[in-house]
Motif scaffolding. Sequence first.
Motif, PDB file in Angstrom:
ATOM      1  N   PRO A   1       0.524  -1.441   0.358  1.00  0.00           N
ATOM      2  CA  PRO A   1       0.124  -0.449   0.502  1.00  0.00           C
ATOM      3  C   PRO A   1       0.677   1.775   0.408  1.00  0.00           C
ATOM      4  O   PRO A   1       0.394   2.182  -0.568  1.00  0.00           O
TER       5      PRO A   1
ATOM      6  N   THR B   1      -4.345  -2.514   0.189  1.00  0.00           N
ATOM      7  CA  THR B   1      -4.459  -3.373   1.047  1.00  0.00           C
ATOM      8  C   THR B   1      -5.458  -4.813   1.755  1.00  0.00           C
ATOM      9  O   THR B   1      -5.626  -5.330   1.931  1.00  0.00           O
TER      10      THR B   1
ATOM     11  N   CYS C   1      -2.937  -9.824   8.039  1.00  0.00           N
ATOM     12  CA  CYS C   1      -3.166  -8.249   8.549  1.00  0.00           C
ATOM     13  C   CYS C   1      -4.278  -8.673   9.818  1.00  0.00           C
ATOM     14  O   CYS C   1      -4.335  -7.464  10.334  1.00  0.00           O
TER      15      CYS C   1
END
Length: 165
Positions: free
Chosen positions: A50, A83, A124
């Motif tokens: 990102p 993301t 994540c």
Amino acid sequence: MTGKKNQFRAQAPGLPVLAGAATMRRPGMSARSRADRSLTCPLPHSLSAPTRARRMTRRLLDRWGLNGDYAASVEVVVSELVTNAVCHARPDIRITWRILSRDGRAHVRVEVADGGPSGDASVCSDRPADEQGRGTLVIDALASDHGTVQCAMGGALHWVEIAVP
């Protein structure tokens, strides 16, 4: 995909030189002269993607004469799309920026292609819960239009269009 496929070559500092990239003039070009320009780059399937995509977006939009609040909005959208690809999809990730003319207005279209759902968000999982789940709201607020196209090989192409003011 929409739009014609006139392709050129870009030499923007800090950006890779790839076929399909565009050489653009600075501000003052009409929506018509901005039409159908593009740049495509691969991105790593990592948490650095990102940030890298935002930097490339900023440089490219500046080269195209698009900056300020508009460029900041495009960067936010790019960050959300990339993301999501890192956290929820398999490799490979590829980003494409295009300038299109639609209904007499210029739009920047950002496309993020990924390898399809991974079923594993562990990449994540260390992000706080309050930092997750707002991407669609952000994209809805900033985009003129957006959507997803499922690809034949199991991947997906997520796209967003943001009208140039």
